[in-house]
Design a protein around this motif. Structure first.
Motif, PDB file in Angstrom:
ATOM      1  N   PHE A   1       0.820  -1.213   0.000  1.00  0.00           N
ATOM      2  CA  PHE A   1       0.000   0.000   0.000  1.00  0.00           C
ATOM      3  C   PHE A   1       0.857   1.267   0.000  1.00  0.00           C
ATOM      4  CE2 PHE A   1      -2.757   3.224   1.985  1.00  0.00           C
ATOM      5  CZ  PHE A   1      -3.900   3.099   1.205  1.00  0.00           C
ATOM      6  N   TYR A   2       1.904   1.287   0.831  1.00  0.00           N
ATOM      7  CA  TYR A   2       2.760   2.468   0.934  1.00  0.00           C
ATOM      8  C   TYR A   2       4.025   2.340   0.094  1.00  0.00           C
ATOM      9  CZ  TYR A   2      -0.215   3.741   4.862  1.00  0.00           C
ATOM     10  OH  TYR A   2      -1.280   4.059   5.649  1.00  0.00           O
ATOM     11  N   ASN A   3       4.247   1.165  -0.492  1.00  0.00           N
ATOM     12  CA  ASN A   3       5.458   0.903  -1.267  1.00  0.00           C
ATOM     13  C   ASN A   3       6.698   1.237  -0.430  1.00  0.00           C
ATOM     14  OD1 ASN A   3       6.843  -0.021  -3.518  1.00  0.00           O
ATOM     15  ND2 ASN A   3       7.021   2.031  -4.395  1.00  0.00           N
ATOM     16  N   GLU A   4       6.663   0.815   0.823  1.00  0.00           N
ATOM     17  CA  GLU A   4       7.736   1.081   1.774  1.00  0.00           C
ATOM     18  C   GLU A   4       8.357  -0.237   2.223  1.00  0.00           C
ATOM     19  OE1 GLU A   4       9.026   3.834   3.211  1.00  0.00           O
ATOM     20  OE2 GLU A   4       7.666   5.393   2.499  1.00  0.00           O
ATOM     21  N   LYS A   5       9.661  -0.223   2.419  1.00  0.00           N
ATOM     22  CA  LYS A   5      10.370  -1.412   2.871  1.00  0.00           C
ATOM     23  C   LYS A   5      10.866  -1.273   4.310  1.00  0.00           C
ATOM     24  CE  LYS A   5      10.093  -3.556  -1.071  1.00  0.00           C
ATOM     25  NZ  LYS A   5       9.130  -4.624  -1.225  1.00  0.00           N
ATOM     26  N   THR A   6      10.699  -0.102   4.912  1.00  0.00           N
ATOM     27  CA  THR A   6      11.157   0.126   6.277  1.00  0.00           C
ATOM     28  C   THR A   6       9.953   0.424   7.155  1.00  0.00           C
ATOM     29  OG1 THR A   6      13.236   1.027   5.423  1.00  0.00           O
ATOM     30  CG2 THR A   6      12.712   1.494   7.719  1.00  0.00           C
ATOM     31  N   ILE A   7       9.883  -0.253   8.298  1.00  0.00           N
ATOM     32  CA  ILE A   7       8.771  -0.105   9.235  1.00  0.00           C
ATOM     33  C   ILE A   7       9.355   0.095  10.627  1.00  0.00           C
ATOM     34  CG2 ILE A   7       6.738  -1.215  10.246  1.00  0.00           C
ATOM     35  CD1 ILE A   7       6.702  -3.014   7.674  1.00  0.00           C
ATOM     36  N   ARG A   8       8.830   1.066  11.363  1.00  0.00           N
ATOM     37  CA  ARG A   8       9.292   1.325  12.731  1.00  0.00           C
ATOM     38  C   ARG A   8       8.144   1.030  13.703  1.00  0.00           C
ATOM     39  NH1 ARG A   8      13.695   4.286  14.710  1.00  0.00           N
ATOM     40  NH2 ARG A   8      14.111   4.942  12.575  1.00  0.00           N
ATOM     41  N   ILE A   9       8.496   0.419  14.823  1.00  0.00           N
ATOM     42  CA  ILE A   9       7.506   0.140  15.859  1.00  0.00           C
ATOM     43  C   ILE A   9       8.044   0.523  17.232  1.00  0.00           C
ATOM     44  CG2 ILE A   9       6.409  -1.748  14.584  1.00  0.00           C
ATOM     45  CD1 ILE A   9       7.943  -3.725  16.384  1.00  0.00           C
TER      46      ILE A   9
ATOM     47  N   ASP B   1      12.045 -12.095  15.367  1.00  0.00           N
ATOM     48  CA  ASP B   1      11.788 -13.231  14.472  1.00  0.00           C
ATOM     49  C   ASP B   1      11.089 -12.788  13.182  1.00  0.00           C
ATOM     50  OD1 ASP B   1      12.939 -14.887  16.359  1.00  0.00           O
ATOM     51  OD2 ASP B   1      11.033 -15.684  17.101  1.00  0.00           O
ATOM     52  N   LEU B   2      10.465 -11.608  13.206  1.00  0.00           N
ATOM     53  CA  LEU B   2       9.804 -11.059  12.019  1.00  0.00           C
ATOM     54  C   LEU B   2      10.704 -10.073  11.255  1.00  0.00           C
ATOM     55  CD1 LEU B   2       6.356 -10.499  13.712  1.00  0.00           C
ATOM     56  CD2 LEU B   2       6.753 -11.984  11.735  1.00  0.00           C
ATOM     57  N   GLY B   3      11.967  -9.969  11.679  1.00  0.00           N
ATOM     58  CA  GLY B   3      12.921  -9.134  10.963  1.00  0.00           C
ATOM     59  C   GLY B   3      13.136  -7.752  11.547  1.00  0.00           C
ATOM     60  N   PHE B   4      12.570  -7.464  12.717  1.00  0.00           N
ATOM     61  CA  PHE B   4      12.774  -6.163  13.359  1.00  0.00           C
ATOM     62  C   PHE B   4      14.038  -6.194  14.212  1.00  0.00           C
ATOM     63  CE2 PHE B   4       8.289  -6.040  12.356  1.00  0.00           C
ATOM     64  CZ  PHE B   4       8.034  -4.708  12.077  1.00  0.00           C
ATOM     65  N   GLU B   5      14.748  -5.058  14.245  1.00  0.00           N
ATOM     66  CA  GLU B   5      15.951  -4.924  15.064  1.00  0.00           C
ATOM     67  C   GLU B   5      15.754  -3.794  16.062  1.00  0.00           C
ATOM     68  OE1 GLU B   5      19.432  -4.272  12.677  1.00  0.00           O
ATOM     69  OE2 GLU B   5      18.827  -5.785  11.219  1.00  0.00           O
ATOM     70  N   GLN B   6      16.233  -4.001  17.282  1.00  0.00           N
ATOM     71  CA  GLN B   6      16.139  -2.970  18.312  1.00  0.00           C
ATOM     72  C   GLN B   6      17.026  -1.795  17.921  1.00  0.00           C
ATOM     73  OE1 GLN B   6      16.759  -4.332  22.327  1.00  0.00           O
ATOM     74  NE2 GLN B   6      17.059  -2.253  23.105  1.00  0.00           N
ATOM     75  N   VAL B   7      16.463  -0.572  17.984  1.00  0.00           N
ATOM     76  CA  VAL B   7      17.231   0.621  17.594  1.00  0.00           C
ATOM     77  C   VAL B   7      17.200   1.704  18.680  1.00  0.00           C
ATOM     78  CG1 VAL B   7      17.010   0.243  15.102  1.00  0.00           C
ATOM     79  CG2 VAL B   7      15.251   1.575  16.312  1.00  0.00           C
ATOM     80  N   SER B   8      16.738   1.352  19.877  1.00  0.00           N
ATOM     81  CA  SER B   8      16.739   2.326  20.975  1.00  0.00           C
ATOM     82  C   SER B   8      16.992   1.605  22.286  1.00  0.00           C
ATOM     83  CB  SER B   8      15.398   3.071  21.057  1.00  0.00           C
ATOM     84  OG  SER B   8      14.411   2.258  21.683  1.00  0.00           O
ATOM     85  N   GLU B   9      17.310   2.399  23.289  1.00  0.00           N
ATOM     86  CA  GLU B   9      17.368   1.867  24.645  1.00  0.00           C
ATOM     87  C   GLU B   9      15.937   1.673  25.130  1.00  0.00           C
ATOM     88  OE1 GLU B   9      20.243   1.063  26.264  1.00  0.00           O
ATOM     89  OE2 GLU B   9      21.188   1.569  24.352  1.00  0.00           O
TER      90      GLU B   9
ATOM     91  N   GLU C   1      12.174   0.856  20.675  1.00  0.00           N
ATOM     92  CA  GLU C   1      11.904   1.092  19.263  1.00  0.00           C
ATOM     93  C   GLU C   1      12.600   0.001  18.472  1.00  0.00           C
ATOM     94  OE1 GLU C   1      12.593   4.835  17.243  1.00  0.00           O
ATOM     95  OE2 GLU C   1      11.532   5.888  18.859  1.00  0.00           O
ATOM     96  N   MET C   2      11.906  -0.465  17.428  1.00  0.00           N
ATOM     97  CA  MET C   2      12.476  -1.483  16.549  1.00  0.00           C
ATOM     98  C   MET C   2      12.232  -1.090  15.105  1.00  0.00           C
ATOM     99  SD  MET C   2      11.533  -5.009  18.610  1.00  0.00           S
ATOM    100  CE  MET C   2      12.910  -5.952  17.919  1.00  0.00           C
ATOM    101  N   LEU C   3      13.142  -1.490  14.240  1.00  0.00           N
ATOM    102  CA  LEU C   3      13.078  -1.130  12.832  1.00  0.00           C
ATOM    103  C   LEU C   3      13.190  -2.398  11.997  1.00  0.00           C
ATOM    104  CD1 LEU C   3      12.934   1.630  11.345  1.00  0.00           C
ATOM    105  CD2 LEU C   3      15.407   1.496  11.110  1.00  0.00           C
ATOM    106  N   ARG C   4      12.389  -2.475  10.947  1.00  0.00           N
ATOM    107  CA  ARG C   4      12.458  -3.599  10.000  1.00  0.00           C
ATOM    108  C   ARG C   4      12.772  -3.019   8.633  1.00  0.00           C
ATOM    109  NH1 ARG C   4       9.737  -6.793   6.263  1.00  0.00           N
ATOM    110  NH2 ARG C   4       9.924  -9.032   6.635  1.00  0.00           N
TER     111      ARG C   4
END
Length: 152
Positions: A107-115, A127-135, A146-149
Motif C-alpha cells: 500500500f505504501y510501497n515502503e520497505k522500512t517499518i518502525r515500531i 523473528d519477524l525481521g525487526f531490530e532494536q534501535v533504541s534503549e 523502538e524497533m526497525l524492520r
C-alpha cells in the motif's frame, strides 16, 4: 486452527459496529488485561488503517493499527497489535504481523517499518525481521523499545 477472516479498513470505512467491536477489543487487552489506564483511543486512529481478524462468530481475535509515514515516525509504523487471550500461542500474532508488513509494503510501497514494542516481545518482533534501535524507555509505565524492520 479456526479460520480467521481478515479486513483492512480506514476509519471512515468501518461500520459503527466494527468500530465499537475494535475499540472494545483493544481496550480489553491494553487497558483492562494489562491493568494500564491510558488514553487508548487517540487521534492517530483517524489516520490509521485498521487491520483486524474475525472468527466465524464475528468476534475480533486480533488487530493491528497501521500508521502512514509522518504520523508517529518518518517511516510507516504499526501499533496496537493485539491477539485475544484464547488465540495466543496459535500463530495468530505472527499472521497479523505478516499481513501488516505485506500491507505496508504494497500500500505504501515502503520497505522500512518502525515500531514501539513492549520490551518483553522483542524476540517475537526480532523473528519477524525487526531490530532494536533504541534503549528501553517507559511508555505508560510499561518497558518499550523502538524497533526497525528493513526488507530488501
Amino acid at each position: 486452527m479456526e479460520e480467521i477472516k481478515w479486513f483492512s479498513k480506514k476509519l471512515e470505512e468501518l461500520s459503527a459496529r466494527e468500530l465499537h467491536k475494535l475499540l472494545q477489543f483493544r481496550v480489553s487487552v491494553f487497558v483492562v488485561e494489562q491493568n494500564c489506564p491510558y488514553q487508548e483511543c487517540d487521534d492517530k486512529d483517524l489516520k490509521a488503517i485498521h487491520l483486524f481478524g474475525q472468527n466465524r462468530n464475528g468476534e475480533i481475535v486480533a488487530c493491528a493499527r497501521i500508521l502512514p509515514p509522518g504520523v508517529s515516525y518518518s517511516e510507516p509504523s504499526v501499533g496496537r497489535v493485539a491477539v485475544h487471550a484464547d488465540f495466543r500461542m496459535g500463530g495468530i500474532g505472527n499472521e497479523v504481523m505478516r499481513k501488516t508488513i505485506r500491507f505496508i509494503e504494497e500500500f505504501y510501497n515502503e520497505k522500512t517499518i518502525r515500531i514501539s514494542a513492549q520490551q518483553y516481545l522483542k524476540q517475537f518482533y526480532s523473528d519477524l525481521g525487526f531490530e532494536q534501535v533504541s534503549e528501553m524507555y517507559l511508555e505508560d509505565d510499561i518497558p518499550h523499545i523502538e524497533m526497525l524492520r528493513r526488507s530488501n
